[in-house]
Design an enzyme around this catalytic site. Structure first.
Site, PDB file in Angstrom:
ATOM      1  N   CYS A 251       6.686  -4.625  -5.188  1.00 57.20           N
ATOM      2  CA  CYS A 251       7.260  -6.067  -5.741  1.00 57.20           C
ATOM      3  C   CYS A 251       6.983  -5.831  -7.257  1.00 57.20           C
ATOM      4  CB  CYS A 251       6.525  -7.068  -4.965  1.00 57.20           C
ATOM      5  SG  CYS A 251       7.268  -8.578  -5.421  1.00 57.20           S
TER       6      CYS A 251
ATOM      7  N   HIS B 216       6.866  -6.079   1.270  1.00 64.54           N
ATOM      8  CA  HIS B 216       5.340  -5.641   1.203  1.00 64.54           C
ATOM      9  C   HIS B 216       4.666  -5.455   2.365  1.00 64.54           C
ATOM     10  CE1 HIS B 216       4.519  -8.288  -2.421  1.00 64.54           C
ATOM     11  NE2 HIS B 216       5.951  -8.641  -2.136  1.00 64.54           N
TER      12      HIS B 216
ATOM     13  N   GLU C 282       1.834  -4.297   2.889  1.00 63.11           N
ATOM     14  CA  GLU C 282       0.310  -4.657   3.201  1.00 63.11           C
ATOM     15  C   GLU C 282       0.334  -6.126   4.036  1.00 63.11           C
ATOM     16  OE1 GLU C 282       2.039  -5.058   0.273  1.00 63.11           O
ATOM     17  OE2 GLU C 282       1.401  -6.904  -0.623  1.00 63.11           O
TER      18      GLU C 282
END
Ligand SMILES: Nc1ncnc2c1ncn2[C@@H]1O[C@H](COP(=O)(O)OP(=O)(O)O)[C@@H](O)[C@H]1O
Ligand SMILES: [Mg+2]
Lengths: 751, 227, 80, 80
Positions: free
Chosen positions: B88, B197, B199
């Protein structure tokens, strides 16, 4: 020429523009009495903002007291009403602080910035308690979906919330979005923030200790939102350039993000004695409130306030609503450490004064004393009104015009689909997909779940040990409150309470934002008084104290007030967040159970609104004891791992709840209605009901639990398949439900 | 031998640094925080540039962060082979720093979009994707306002031809990216940027309803264990 | 075909966080001597006919109602 | 003090969804005769000294490295 105290004493008869500042003659005279002379223009600036409805709660105070006097005993309450935000003990040494606040009018004038700065303001309230803000929610009301006004205001509001909240890194975990003609020209934008802190690290807005330094930090002060001050400036100074100052405040979320991280390091380093955010009334509010709650005195050199626009006058500095500013009280020995932390985060910080024990707030400008007042008189001893109120003249007729006369549908399939596509029930994904719900990695449940749920462990350093989680929901139904404000406020509480409980969380505490018309209208005042009385009574019965909130008056267009709209937020706790109950039908092969009792209650319902544009009769009966029992079994069953999925039954009744449960994970279900009248079973909005799913092998144990708590439990059927089937009534593929549910908002806003 | 040490960079306005560090720990690595203003990579084995709004996304996403003192160390190190993953805002910074080609521009729908997105791993040989099967489909959240990948035609063609499109969106193109591109790598495959993302897709309980993001972290850690 | 330019800037008294962030970054990048930066928008409007007074009036209206938010922004219209 | 203007526009081959959205909205708002709209950025850089060639060169460098991303944007610098 500076209007100093000395000058004021010499020119007692100089006319002052108190009326333009919104002060009544007797209020102005009280200021003169307090000071024993006329106020300087800076003092007038302070009193006029501090005694405004917004800051002083002068019309609402006498009613809001009930939240204290009727408050249930709660061991969880650590800080109650009156501080920036209430603080609740959530166990294992941790505490949560949360509050909801309105930014209605600014969001109408400039939707993007109005809504953005609404988020910014509530986040600073939470920071000022010593907490790390960890999530936001937003509760929104607009005029009819297709009204031009809504098309102008809604996208900007959503963008503002998205822009500001996302940039701060605060997950948005829920809220509301509703439409009603009564909000045309007066949208409601209520923002909620929740923060976490160690129980022993609560900070308060207080300035103790003479000699301690007063530090202003964050953004520089500019001419933001000082429409009022321009009155003063032009009256006193006849200076054209100051006559037109912007009423609009512009937010800088990046600065706010730096402020958050900076404040957390300051708290961690333990270099803050007292702290206050600068919201409405800016420096006036922060200095008077800090001084009033501390040793009682403060000296401030206004020339030291860092300015964005060097031409600002002292009155304007005092009234400026520039965003992203905080004020701290710091022990002299800690000043260097304080400044070093601010520098690391690129946050400007300036000592502007110090704490004294004189009992006076004294401010100087160019060496002259321009303010010399007892701070408590501005902060705490504002006017208090017992506004007259009486039941609205049309109330009895409104209540008499019940839904019994409305034609009931024969095609329940079509009725369900039209409700699903109606603006209030339709999917809010067009809005919620603009919000980051994952940031910080602790979001357990968010939209479209009934409540947002966060994991506590790992949010904060040192919290790894706890398994706990918190749940939050906001609710408010202006139609119910219009029909009966006492019951309407209670139903709002009941729904938020229930929404928290369906996730398995134990409801603990309440915040509220009371959106009403003009308090000077006795009929509006009646609605307000009734709503507060209802909410306070219900909080007592449910055992959840009000910890804070906000009142927003004057929500009206011309003489027409909005529907009374008390928005209630409830915070709950899960001892083990891993046991949270998921939203809707999660897998096939589960029993579908309806908890609670369904009666023929369609007054103010979504069906009456959508099918007949009708509002009349009475709202569903409030059943607080039943809500309590329902929540108790939901929490116990979740702890024991008996519940697989859940969904609260409210707007649009069981029909909408079933459809939403099926759409959540694309798992259908087959049910048989328990009652005689399929229409009532499906569309009544009786309170104290929820839909749950259990594994067949858990059914006995769960049914026993329900029996023990006297919660009616109907076995409706089972999950599975690609469609929602209500035997002998309707069959709709989940894809068709989704199509109806998802098309509405994009059709208006993506065109 | 100790766990691989993965640096996680924090710029002013970075948001997903703690989440990235957590994902690295969950995968068995050691997360080392790196501060934008330090000219020091602290001897890490790899670097993660997390998402967020560094410098408020003002001017252009990543435009100001690119000039951070830390970047003066990172750029030559990456060019010399240090594995770097930017997600990102991290991807945006890598493009602005010219460690990756192309640029990320305003979503075609003009709105920030947060959704659970299906993607496909197109190249499972980079430093960060070795633990995935080629062509593996993943569910990962995207959340950004400026994620539309663009580059001139020649660059796109060469990325496609050389397998440097690492991850591609499936079903819907959430931002109007050229060829549905969700992530690209440099020529050597040690620097990868992606908009989704990972994570936020590593735990059952939290984040997106998937744990498909774990592979990015296990990929890099296995690489160092196998060295 | 003619090109009309509409420049839209925040009013001077309105906070410009982007401009400020850029101005703060400049010294770090080795640029000195910049007192202030303000960031605004530039629109290039290609009109089908000539840029006569009527057309300009149209663009002005467009700027007033759509391109600028006159609560916080000023605009100017010119032919390039 | 002098003001230098930096205009930054997306390169013509890069899609400009903001400009397109505006162009699409215009007919609905009653504006006709607009062939295309493109949206870019305008920076007002206030420099402390005079806007001489050296200062302009500095601003050009600023535009090249910071204000514009030359992968996707073109810029122009001028004194106002
Ligand atoms: N303005 C908003 N901001 C954030 N979340 C919202 C907003 N409006 C609705 N939501 C979320 O969308 C979901 C559906 O909303 P709603 O239909 O009002 O739920 P319910 O009927 O269960 O109260 C909920 O998870 C709610 O929190
Ligand atoms: Mg609900």
């Amino acid at each position: 020429m500076t209007d100093s105290v000395e000058r004021a004493a010499k020119t007692p008869d100089d006319p002052q523009p108190y009326a333009e500042l919104g002060m009544k003659p007797d209020e102005y005279n009280r200021v003169r009495e307090i000071l024993g002379r006329r106020p300087t223009s800076s003092e007038l600036a302070i009193y006029s903002v501090m005694w405004s409805e917004h800051c002083s709660y002068k019309s609402s105070k006498v009613h809001l007291r009930q939240f204290g006097t009727k408050a249930p005993k709660s061991e969880a309450l650590l800080v109650g009403m009156g501080e920036n935000a209430g603080v609740v003990d959530i166990g294992d040494g941790w505490a949560a602080t949360f509050k909801i606040e309105s930014h209605n009018h600014p969001s109408y004038v400039e939707p993007h910035q109005g809504a953005a700065t609404g988020v910014g303001g509530i986040v600073r309230d939470i920071m000022s308690m010593g907490a790390r803000p960890v999530a936001v929610m937003d509760s929104l009301r607009f005029g009819a979906l297709d009204a031009p006004d809504t098309r102008r205001v809604l996208p900007g509001v959503v963008e503002g919330i998205s822009f500001y909240g996302n940039c701060l890194g605060l997950p948005n975990i829920g809220g509301e979005l509703l439409f009603d003609d009564c909000y045309i020209g007066n949208p409601l934008v209520n923002a909620l923030c929740v923060g976490l802190l160690r129980k022993d690290q609560i900070k308060l807005a207080t300035a103790p200790g003479p000699g301690n330094k007063v530090v202003l930090f964050g953004a520089r002060t500019g001419p933001d939102g000082i429409g009022g001050a321009s009155v003063l400036a032009s009256a006193t100074f006849e200076d054209e350039s100051h006559a037109k100052r912007p009423a609009v405040q512009v937010g800088d979320p990046f600065m706010e993000k730096l402020l958050i991280e900076c404040c957390l390091e300051l708290f961690e380093a333990d270099v803050v004695v007292g702290i206050q955010d600068l919201g409405a009334a800016g420096v006036s509010c922060a200095t008077t409130e800090l001084a009033a709650k501390g040793t009682g005195g403060m000296r401030v050199d206004l020339n030291r306030v860092p300015l964005r626009d060097p031409s600002l006058l002292p009155e304007e500095i005092l009234m400026s609503e520039s965003q992203e500013r905080m004020m701290a009280v710091v022990v002299p020995d800690d000043i260097d450490a304080f400044m070093a932390i601010c520098a690391r985060w690129d946050v400007p910080a300036t000592v502007i004064g110090e704490v004294t024990d004189t009992g006076r707030l004294v401010m100087t400008w160019d060496g002259e004393v321009i303010v010399d007042i007892p701070p408590g008189t501005a902060a705490d001893e504002g006017p208090v009104y017992e506004r007259p109120y009486h039941e609205p003249s049309g109330q009895a007729a409104l209540n008499a015009d019940g839904p019994a006369r409305l034609a009931r549908p024969s095609d329940l399939r079509a009725t369900l689909l039209s409700l699903l596509g109606s603006p209030n029930v339709a999917s809010k994904e067009w809005v919620t997909s603009q919000y980051d719900r994952y940031v910080r990695g602790n979001t357990v449940l968010a939209m479209p779940a009934d409540a947002g749920v966060l994991r506590i462990g790992e949010i904060m350093p040192g919290a790894e040990e706890t398994d706990r989680g918190i749940a939050l929901a906001t609710d408010g139904n202006g139609r119910f409150a219009r029909l009966d404000p006492y019951a309407g406020a209670q139903l709002a509480l009941a729904e938020a309470y229930r929404n928290v409980a369906v996730t398995g969380a134990r409801p603990l505490a309440v915040t509220n934002c009371l959106n009403f018309g003009s308090p000077e209208d006795p009929e509006v005042m009646w609605q307000f008084a009734e709503a507060v009385r209802g909410l306070a009574d219900a909080c007592k019965t449910l055992g959840v104290p009000v910890t804070g909130g906000n009142v927003s008056f004057y929500n009206q267009t011309g003489a027409t007030a909005i529907n009374p709209t008390p928005v209630v937020g409830v915070l709950g706790v899960l001892d083990d967040v891993g046991k949270r109950v998921r939203h809707g039908f999660t897998e096939p092969g589960l029993r579908i159970l309806l908890l609670g009792e369904t009666r023929d209650e369609l007054g103010g319902s979504e069906w009456a609104h959508v099918a007949h544009r009708h509002l009349g009769g009475l709202p569903p009966e409030v059943q607080l004891e039943a809500e309590r029992s329902l929540a108790a079994i939901l929490v116990t069953a979740a702890e024991r791992g008996l519940l697989v999925g859940s969904h609260d039954v409210s707007d649009g009744g069981l029909a909408v709840a079933l459809a939403e449960a099926a759409m959540a994970h694309g798992v259908g279900g087959t049910v048989r209605l328990p009652g005689e009248d399929a229409f009532v079973d499906l569309f009544s909005e009786s309170s104290a009901r929820a839909l749950v799913t259990v594994r067949p092998e858990s059914f006995e144990e769960f049914a026993e639990l329900c029996a023990r708590h006297e919660v009616p439990c109907s076995n409706l059927g089972a999950t599975g398949g690609q469609e929602l089937r209500v035997e002998d009534v309707l069959e709709i593929p989940v894809t068709e439900l989704r199509a109806a549910h998802q098309a509405t908002l994009p059709a208006t806003f993506s065109a | 031998m100790g766990a691989a040490r993965v640096g996680v960079v924090t710029f002013p306005g970075t948001l997903d640094d703690q989440d990235a560090a957590r994902a690295i720990r969950h995968a068995g690595g050691e997360a080392v925080s790196l501060w934008h203003a330090d000219r020091d990579l602290r001897g890490v084995d790899a670097v993660f540039l997390p998402g967020g709004f560094s410098y408020g996304d003002y001017l252009r996403c990543g435009a100001i962060s690119r000039f951070a003192p830390l970047m003066e160390e990172l750029v030559p190190a990456a060019n010399a082979g240090l594995p770097v993953l930017g997600t990102c805002n991290g991807f945006q910074i890598l493009c602005e720093a010219h460690l990756l080609p192309g640029a990320l521009t305003r979503n075609v729908g003009l709105h920030y979009v947060c959704r659970d997105q299906r993607v496909r791993v197109e190249n499972a040989t980079t430093a960060w994707t070795g633990d995935y099967a080629p062509g593996q489909e993943l569910l990962l959240p995207v959340k950004h306002g400026e994620g539309r990948y663009v580059a001139d035609q020649a660059t796109i063609e060469s990325l496609e031809a050389s397998g440097r499109v690492v991850v591609r969106y499936l079903d819907v193109n959430p931002n109007g990216s050229t060829n549905f591109i969700a992530g690209v790598s440099n020529e050597a495959g040690n620097v990868v940027g992606l908009m989704p993302h990972p994570e936020h897709a590593v735990e059952e309980l939290t984040g997106a309803p998937s744990v498909d993001g774990r592979g990015f972290f296990t990929s890099i850690l296995k690489r160092f264990v196998n060295l | 075909m003619a090109r009309v330019i509409v420049d839209v800037m925040l009013k001077p008294e309105i906070l410009d966080p982007q401009g400020q962030a850029i101005a703060r970054a400049l010294p770090r990048l080795g640029f000195s001597g910049v007192a202030e930066v303000r960031q605004g928008k530039r629109f290039e409007v290609e009109i089908e006919g000539p840029a006569d007074e009527a057309a300009l009036e149209d663009v002005r209206k467009m700027a007033e109602t759509l391109l600028a938010n006159t609560v916080i922004e000023d605009y100017s219209v010119r032919v390039e």
